[in-house]
Design an enzyme around this catalytic site. Structure first.
Site, mmCIF file in Angstrom:
data_model
loop_
_atom_site.group_PDB
_atom_site.id
_atom_site.type_symbol
_atom_site.label_atom_id
_atom_site.label_comp_id
_atom_site.label_asym_id
_atom_site.label_seq_id
_atom_site.Cartn_x
_atom_site.Cartn_y
_atom_site.Cartn_z
ATOM 1 N N GLU A 146 0.874 -1.107 0.063
ATOM 2 C CA GLU A 146 -0.325 0.113 -0.259
ATOM 3 C C GLU A 146 1.186 1.011 -0.156
ATOM 4 O OE1 GLU A 146 -2.837 0.633 3.512
ATOM 5 O OE2 GLU A 146 -3.822 1.871 2.161
ATOM 6 N N THR A 180 -7.271 6.050 -2.095
ATOM 7 C CA THR A 180 -7.274 7.477 -3.289
ATOM 8 C C THR A 180 -7.048 8.864 -2.442
ATOM 9 O OG1 THR A 180 -9.488 7.466 -2.353
ATOM 10 C CG2 THR A 180 -9.142 7.372 -4.437
ATOM 11 N N TYR A 181 -7.511 8.003 -0.645
ATOM 12 C CA TYR A 181 -7.116 9.015 0.721
ATOM 13 C C TYR A 181 -5.202 9.979 1.054
ATOM 14 C CZ TYR A 181 -5.827 10.066 5.198
ATOM 15 O OH TYR A 181 -4.694 10.988 6.338
ATOM 16 N N HIS A 182 -4.169 8.847 0.121
ATOM 17 C CA HIS A 182 -2.948 9.079 0.047
ATOM 18 C C HIS A 182 -2.608 9.672 -1.327
ATOM 19 C CE1 HIS A 182 -2.165 6.600 3.774
ATOM 20 N NE2 HIS A 182 -3.041 5.959 2.842
ATOM 21 N N HIS A 205 -7.354 0.777 -2.633
ATOM 22 C CA HIS A 205 -8.535 1.363 -1.672
ATOM 23 C C HIS A 205 -9.105 2.287 -1.540
ATOM 24 C CE1 HIS A 205 -6.217 -0.544 2.723
ATOM 25 N NE2 HIS A 205 -6.921 -1.581 1.489
ATOM 26 N N ARG A 211 -11.805 10.810 5.130
ATOM 27 C CA ARG A 211 -12.175 9.102 5.641
ATOM 28 C C ARG A 211 -13.439 9.036 5.924
ATOM 29 N NH1 ARG A 211 -7.892 5.886 5.890
ATOM 30 N NH2 ARG A 211 -5.465 6.850 5.856
ATOM 31 N N GLU A 240 -12.968 2.207 2.819
ATOM 32 C CA GLU A 240 -11.767 2.234 3.994
ATOM 33 C C GLU A 240 -12.680 3.302 4.452
ATOM 34 O OE1 GLU A 240 -7.709 1.191 4.896
ATOM 35 O OE2 GLU A 240 -7.995 2.579 3.699
HETATM 36 MN MN MN Z 1 -5.534 1.994 2.660
#
Ligand code: MN
Length: 289
Positions: A146, A180-182, A205, A211, A240
């Site tokens: 990840e 996508t968050y990161h 994810h 989030r 997530e």
């Molecule tokens: Mn994740």
């Protein structure tokens, strides 16, 4: 595409009753699989999990982040050996449950580093991961690395860096895992990482920038799902989301989950599955226009 949901949407605990509720709810909402956190595979009750997954006819994947005492990118031999032991145990747990994927930050600790990764540390991590990958391959398990943001690892923060790491690793059953968050923090956009990774992208994810509920933040999901579609991605996609309403003592703190972004897990999970299906449905019409 297979849609899954992270167990922490339902519960921060992994006792039999919590697991049952998480698995039952995941199935009832209509997800294809559940992603179980395996931060401590030694205390995880794999027999119970296996029985419940069979009872509800639901596949599982697993994810984890290593910590300071199990960091395989450490220069300390004892620490990386502890990490190897944990990762091998996690692979065994996934195999026991009939799963096909172990992903997450399995190449370093999930934490803010105060210095860049060292060459010796990277080499340590690569040697451990080669052995873990071979152990996984024997069980038909794929490992997903990840790609997380700079506050959660110093090994890789972009898809391009993940590919360079994979080239050095040299194992076919290890794939890039994008989130996508990161990506929102580190990547130039939501298209190019998917294009660059190509068929080495093997796990995804989906998370908002805060989030919380999908669509209530600033992630360009339309762009990302179009990119997945154009790349012909057909692997697992896990929703997530984390809120202070559901807490795992270790993971929630490491991820900095201080805000209450939702409290109704069921509503959140139903909404997310509808959102992801709707995005997928929309991009599937592109080729017909
Ligand atoms: Mn994740």
């Amino acid at each position: 595409m297979l849609f899954g949901v992270h167990a922490l949407v339902w519960t921060g605990a992994l006792d039999a009753e919590s697991l049952r509720a998480a698995i039952r709810n995941t199935k009832e909402v209509g997800y294809d699989f559940i992603e179980l956190p395996l931060l401590d595979p030694f205390s995880f009750d794999v027999t119970t999990a296996k029985r419940l997954l069979a009872e509800y006819d639901l596949p599982a994947t697993a994810s984890l982040g290593l910590n300071t005492s199990t960091d395989i990118s450490s220069e300390d031999a004892e620490t990386s050996a502890a990490g190897e032991k944990l990762l091998l145990a996690a692979v065994d747990a996934v195999r026991e449950m009939g799963g096909a994927y172990l992903c997450g930050v399995i190449y370093s600790a999930l934490r803010k580093y105060m210095a860049p990764a060292t060459e010796r540390g990277v080499e340590n991590g690569l040697s451990v991961l080669r052995r873990v990958a071979d152990h996984a391959a024997a069980a038909g398990i794929t490992l997903g690395l990840e790609v997380v943001n700079r506050y959660e690892t110093n090994i890789m923060n972009t898809g391009r860096e993940a590919l360079r790491y994979l080239d050095r690793l040299g194992r076919d059953n290890v794939v890039v895992h994008l989130d996508t968050y990161h990506m929102n923090i580190e990547e130039p956009d939501f298209t190019s990482p998917v294009e660059i990774c190509g068929d080495r992208l093997g796990y995804v994810h989906i998370g908002e920038n805060h989030r919380g509920y999908l669509g209530s933040g600033n992630i360009a999901f339309g762009e990302f799902f179009r990119a997945l579609h154009r790349a012909g991605y057909d692997g697992p996609v896990t929703f997530e989301s984390f809120s202070s309403a559901v807490v795992d003592e270790e993971l929630s703190r490491m991820l900095g989950i201080w805000r209450n972004l939702w409290s109704d897990s069921r509503d959140l999970a139903e909404h997310a599955l509808g959102f992801m299906r709707s995005q997928t449905h929309a991009v599937e019409t592109i080729g017909q226009q």
